[in-house]
Design a protein around this motif. Structure first.
Motif, short mmCIF file in Angstrom:
data_model
loop_
_atom_site.label_atom_id
_atom_site.label_comp_id
_atom_site.label_asym_id
_atom_site.label_seq_id
_atom_site.Cartn_x
_atom_site.Cartn_y
_atom_site.Cartn_z
N THR A 182 68.46 55.35 90.89
CA THR A 182 69.55 54.38 91.02
C THR A 182 70.90 55.09 91.01
OG1 THR A 182 68.24 52.65 89.96
CG2 THR A 182 70.63 52.35 89.97
N LEU A 183 71.06 56.06 90.13
CA LEU A 183 72.32 56.81 90.05
C LEU A 183 72.55 57.67 91.29
CD1 LEU A 183 72.47 58.17 86.39
CD2 LEU A 183 74.07 56.60 87.47
N MET A 184 71.55 58.39 91.71
CA MET A 184 71.70 59.38 92.76
C MET A 184 71.62 58.80 94.17
SD MET A 184 72.29 61.77 90.85
CE MET A 184 71.93 63.46 90.53
N GLY A 185 70.92 57.70 94.32
CA GLY A 185 70.73 57.15 95.67
C GLY A 185 69.95 58.14 96.52
N GLU A 186 70.42 58.39 97.71
CA GLU A 186 69.75 59.33 98.63
C GLU A 186 70.20 60.77 98.41
OE1 GLU A 186 67.32 58.54 100.90
OE2 GLU A 186 67.38 56.55 99.99
N GLY A 187 71.26 60.96 97.62
CA GLY A 187 71.81 62.30 97.43
C GLY A 187 71.16 63.05 96.28
N ARG A 188 71.61 64.27 96.08
CA ARG A 188 71.09 65.10 94.99
C ARG A 188 72.17 65.41 93.97
NH1 ARG A 188 66.06 66.78 95.21
NH2 ARG A 188 66.45 68.64 93.95
#
Length: 69
Positions: free
Chosen positions: A38-44
């Protein structure tokens, strides 16, 4: 919904105040839980601003979380 009336025909009052902090259950003070997905979404990596500083929370190659200033 029906309403209970007292002898004087006035509605009965129900207290809506919350319990004092001293009587709160330990669960009331548990930290919020948010999934990393939830925090990161699609990113790292994400940037978090706190106290005038910017921190970076990122997922490492070993799939661990690291927070740096």
């Amino acid at each position: 919904m029906s309403q209970t009336l007292s002898a004087s025909n006035a509605p009965t009052r129900v207290s809506t105040t919350s319990p004092s902090p001293a009587t709160d259950s330990p669960q009331a003070h548990a930290p919020r839980r948010i999934s990393s997905a939830t925090l990161m979404g699609e990113g790292r990596a994400i940037e978090i601003e706190h106290g005038g500083r910017v921190y970076q929370l990122r997922i490492t190659q070993l799939n661990k979380l690291i927070l740096t200033a």
